[in-house]
Scaffold this motif. Sequence first.
Motif, mmCIF file in Angstrom:
data_model
loop_
_atom_site.group_PDB
_atom_site.id
_atom_site.type_symbol
_atom_site.label_atom_id
_atom_site.label_comp_id
_atom_site.label_asym_id
_atom_site.label_seq_id
_atom_site.Cartn_x
_atom_site.Cartn_y
_atom_site.Cartn_z
ATOM 1 N N VAL A 429 0.843 -1.206 0.000
ATOM 2 C CA VAL A 429 0.000 0.000 0.000
ATOM 3 C C VAL A 429 0.872 1.247 0.000
ATOM 4 N N VAL A 430 1.953 1.222 0.777
ATOM 5 C CA VAL A 430 2.885 2.357 0.807
ATOM 6 C C VAL A 430 3.439 2.616 -0.590
ATOM 7 N N CYS A 431 3.860 1.549 -1.280
ATOM 8 C CA CYS A 431 4.416 1.711 -2.625
ATOM 9 C C CYS A 431 3.362 2.224 -3.602
ATOM 10 N N GLN A 432 2.136 1.768 -3.456
ATOM 11 C CA GLN A 432 1.067 2.253 -4.329
ATOM 12 C C GLN A 432 0.819 3.744 -4.101
ATOM 13 N N ASP A 433 0.846 4.170 -2.856
ATOM 14 C CA ASP A 433 0.655 5.593 -2.556
ATOM 15 C C ASP A 433 1.820 6.415 -3.103
ATOM 16 N N LEU A 434 3.035 5.921 -2.931
ATOM 17 C CA LEU A 434 4.202 6.642 -3.435
ATOM 18 C C LEU A 434 4.161 6.738 -4.958
ATOM 19 N N GLN A 435 3.695 5.684 -5.614
ATOM 20 C CA GLN A 435 3.581 5.712 -7.064
ATOM 21 C C GLN A 435 2.625 6.815 -7.513
ATOM 22 N N ALA A 436 1.537 6.979 -6.775
ATOM 23 C CA ALA A 436 0.553 8.002 -7.127
ATOM 24 C C ALA A 436 1.135 9.403 -6.997
ATOM 25 N N ARG A 437 2.136 9.582 -6.131
ATOM 26 C CA ARG A 437 2.733 10.897 -5.905
ATOM 27 C C ARG A 437 4.045 11.098 -6.658
ATOM 28 N N SER A 438 4.554 10.046 -7.283
ATOM 29 C CA SER A 438 5.878 10.115 -7.904
ATOM 30 C C SER A 438 5.805 10.707 -9.309
ATOM 31 N N THR A 439 6.798 11.505 -9.641
ATOM 32 C CA THR A 439 6.890 12.067 -10.994
ATOM 33 C C THR A 439 7.951 11.358 -11.832
ATOM 34 N N ARG A 440 8.843 10.617 -11.176
ATOM 35 C CA ARG A 440 9.902 9.924 -11.920
ATOM 36 C C ARG A 440 10.030 8.450 -11.525
ATOM 37 N N THR A 441 10.164 8.194 -10.240
ATOM 38 C CA THR A 441 10.391 6.827 -9.768
ATOM 39 C C THR A 441 9.154 5.966 -9.988
ATOM 40 N N ARG A 442 9.357 4.827 -10.585
ATOM 41 C CA ARG A 442 8.260 3.878 -10.811
ATOM 42 C C ARG A 442 8.353 2.753 -9.779
ATOM 43 N N PHE A 443 7.270 2.575 -9.049
ATOM 44 C CA PHE A 443 7.213 1.573 -7.983
ATOM 45 C C PHE A 443 6.492 0.327 -8.489
ATOM 46 N N GLU A 444 7.119 -0.823 -8.267
ATOM 47 C CA GLU A 444 6.544 -2.102 -8.669
ATOM 48 C C GLU A 444 6.651 -3.074 -7.504
ATOM 49 N N MET A 445 5.724 -4.007 -7.454
ATOM 50 C CA MET A 445 5.705 -5.009 -6.398
ATOM 51 C C MET A 445 5.633 -6.389 -7.037
ATOM 52 N N VAL A 446 6.326 -7.363 -6.440
ATOM 53 C CA VAL A 446 6.331 -8.724 -6.966
ATOM 54 C C VAL A 446 6.023 -9.688 -5.825
ATOM 55 N N ARG A 447 4.961 -10.476 -6.018
ATOM 56 C CA ARG A 447 4.561 -11.457 -5.006
ATOM 57 C C ARG A 447 4.963 -12.864 -5.432
ATOM 58 N N PHE A 448 5.496 -13.629 -4.494
ATOM 59 C CA PHE A 448 5.705 -15.048 -4.735
ATOM 60 C C PHE A 448 5.687 -15.777 -3.408
ATOM 61 N N GLY A 449 5.738 -17.104 -3.467
ATOM 62 C CA GLY A 449 5.597 -17.924 -2.269
ATOM 63 C C GLY A 449 6.927 -18.271 -1.644
ATOM 64 N N ASN A 450 6.978 -19.459 -1.057
ATOM 65 C CA ASN A 450 8.156 -19.887 -0.307
ATOM 66 C C ASN A 450 9.317 -20.213 -1.235
ATOM 67 N N VAL A 451 10.496 -19.822 -0.809
ATOM 68 C CA VAL A 451 11.707 -20.079 -1.576
ATOM 69 C C VAL A 451 12.438 -21.260 -0.952
ATOM 70 N N LEU A 452 12.697 -22.263 -1.774
ATOM 71 C CA LEU A 452 13.355 -23.474 -1.269
ATOM 72 C C LEU A 452 14.724 -23.159 -0.687
ATOM 73 N N GLY A 453 14.945 -23.633 0.521
ATOM 74 C CA GLY A 453 16.262 -23.515 1.123
ATOM 75 C C GLY A 453 16.582 -22.169 1.727
ATOM 76 N N SER A 454 15.643 -21.223 1.716
ATOM 77 C CA SER A 454 15.936 -19.910 2.287
ATOM 78 C C SER A 454 16.053 -20.004 3.804
ATOM 79 N N ALA A 455 16.737 -19.045 4.396
ATOM 80 C CA ALA A 455 16.950 -19.053 5.835
ATOM 81 C C ALA A 455 15.607 -19.029 6.563
ATOM 82 N N GLY A 456 15.439 -19.938 7.511
ATOM 83 C CA GLY A 456 14.204 -19.983 8.285
ATOM 84 C C GLY A 456 13.092 -20.754 7.614
ATOM 85 N N SER A 457 13.338 -21.286 6.397
ATOM 86 C CA SER A 457 12.286 -22.017 5.698
ATOM 87 C C SER A 457 12.242 -23.467 6.167
#
Length: 629
Positions: A429-457
């Motif tokens: 939500v923060v990134c979406q709000d910043l995108q609405a106010r930004s004149t140059r920086t483009r904000f993108e979000m990427v969702r994915f699930g569990n990463v095999l072998g990552s710390a704490g997984s």
Amino acid sequence: MNVALRSNWRSLAVFVFDMIAVTAAWGGAFLLRFNGDIPSEYLSLLWTGLLVLLPAQALIFRGAGLYRGIWVFASMPDLLRILRAAAISIFAIAVGVVLLAPQPPLPRIVFVAYPLLLILIMGGGRAIYRVFKEHREFGALRGVGKPVIVLGAGREAANLVEELGRSAEWNAVAMLDDDPAKRHREIFGVRVLGGIDEVGRWAEILKARHAIIAMPEASPARHRAVANLCLEAGVQAFTLPAIGQIISNHAAITQLRRLHVEDLLGREPVAIDSPQVRELFAGRVAMVTGAGGSIGAELCRQIARFNPARIVAFELSEFALYTLREEFAERMPEIDLVPVAGDIKDRARVAEVLERHAPAIVFHAAAYKHVPLMEEHNAWQAARNNALGTLVLGEAAMEAGVDKFVLVSTDKAVNPTNVMGATKRLAEVVCQDLQARSTRTRFEMVRFGNVLGSAGSVIPKFQAQIERGGPVTVTHPEITRYFMATHEAAQLLLQAAAMGEGGEIFVLDMGEPIRVLDLARHMIRLSGYAESEISIVFTGLRPGEKLYEEVLANAEQTRPTHHPKLRVARSVMPEGFIMTELRDWLAHRGTRGDDEVRRDLRRWVREYAPYNPPKPVLVARGQENVTGA
């Protein structure tokens, strides 16, 4: 005798053999023509021709490269060189006959018999020598190694079987292949007994506890099916790498590896638009926060492939930063990696780093991600690190004129039931709000699930539990999760960054969800144990944990992109969202209790619904201690 002298003697011996072969083939051709009784006038032609033929053949053999090979490794290329030399020889003889016009004329049958006999003697001699040497050196090894079944009967499998015949560790006792035309045939003395789905039956009959999957050209789905057949049969499996990863001029047996958990996912390899991604990074500065973590470190490795001007690795953990720096110094010294220690909530430090290095793109992977840890005793720290850290970094990126800002999000941000997921949704939500106010920086979000072998997984946790002899703990028998390999997730993050135009929430194709219980069973079998040897304990769902993860919220719509593994979700901003109020809430200097944080999060993330599962009840069932929720 030194090596050079020994090599010269061997070359001389081969040359003498070939000259004897020329003499025998030439004389044999005449004997065939005259049924063993050569007239006197043709005897003169035989010897005169041989005096001319021997030096000519010596030059032809040398030019054809017959003495570059080693007899003990004589193979198809050597035979081809002999065939080429024989063809040139018969052409030279024909030219000589025309120019010299011998009397009596050379019998026509010699033009056919001579090259055939020459090929037979030279090729046969080399083959007999190789068989003799291999029998002397490796014959005693046959049958002494561990019995192993080779799955597949293609070229790579044949090469593997040939090498296994020289191994003291393995003894190939059978091959299995789904091609009916190969059934009951033999490859290097090993018989193709049946189809691959019969691996369990033949493993029991032949007392083989090991199998090698030699099917590098098979699809990931087929590879997964075969791997599962081995696991179900209680056979410990090894595999050759995919055909594109096979290293040329390396023995197949040296490229064997044990099955990994990734082999059981059956996911298609990721193909990214390399020119588009290269254009994003080549000659530019990239910054990665959380660079010492599993995803952050892999992002740095993947970015390094595209010739960036510099990679700024921003990390709070000193040890993780040190480890990453040492890895790059050893493996990629040509990459300018700048290790920066800092906290993403520290506005002054973040602004200083962005101003000094002026990155064109920022990947924000720093976050608290462990659900149970953040649910109890640490909820306020999760909110500050995940949401406030994103706000501080995002605003600083706008002020510094960063072109792209990519938030690494999670599937747990969809209809969150825990503090971690809710705070990551708040970061979106923060990134979406910043995108609405930004004149140059483009904000993108990427969702994915569990990463095999990552710390704490769950993967390293299961591995440690198996190494201790068990039990392996699973929260619930029906719990499922989406899993993805680290390198796959990082590649798709780069692809999404190159494609984004600002404001998108990219959703990665995570494939089918996998039952964690099945994963635990697979890992037990992959470790060489039977399920009866390592018990599985169900401990009940933990606070904030849900049985099934979602990739998209109910109200969201997706649209496809030109990449088959990336879709875009257009998420609606929460009604009445006011950034100044959120900023004031996150800027609170004191601490907030877990219940207070959960209460306030529902204000900012309307779809957040905390879930507290019932207390587990311990029951016993067979070999497993089962705790039902």
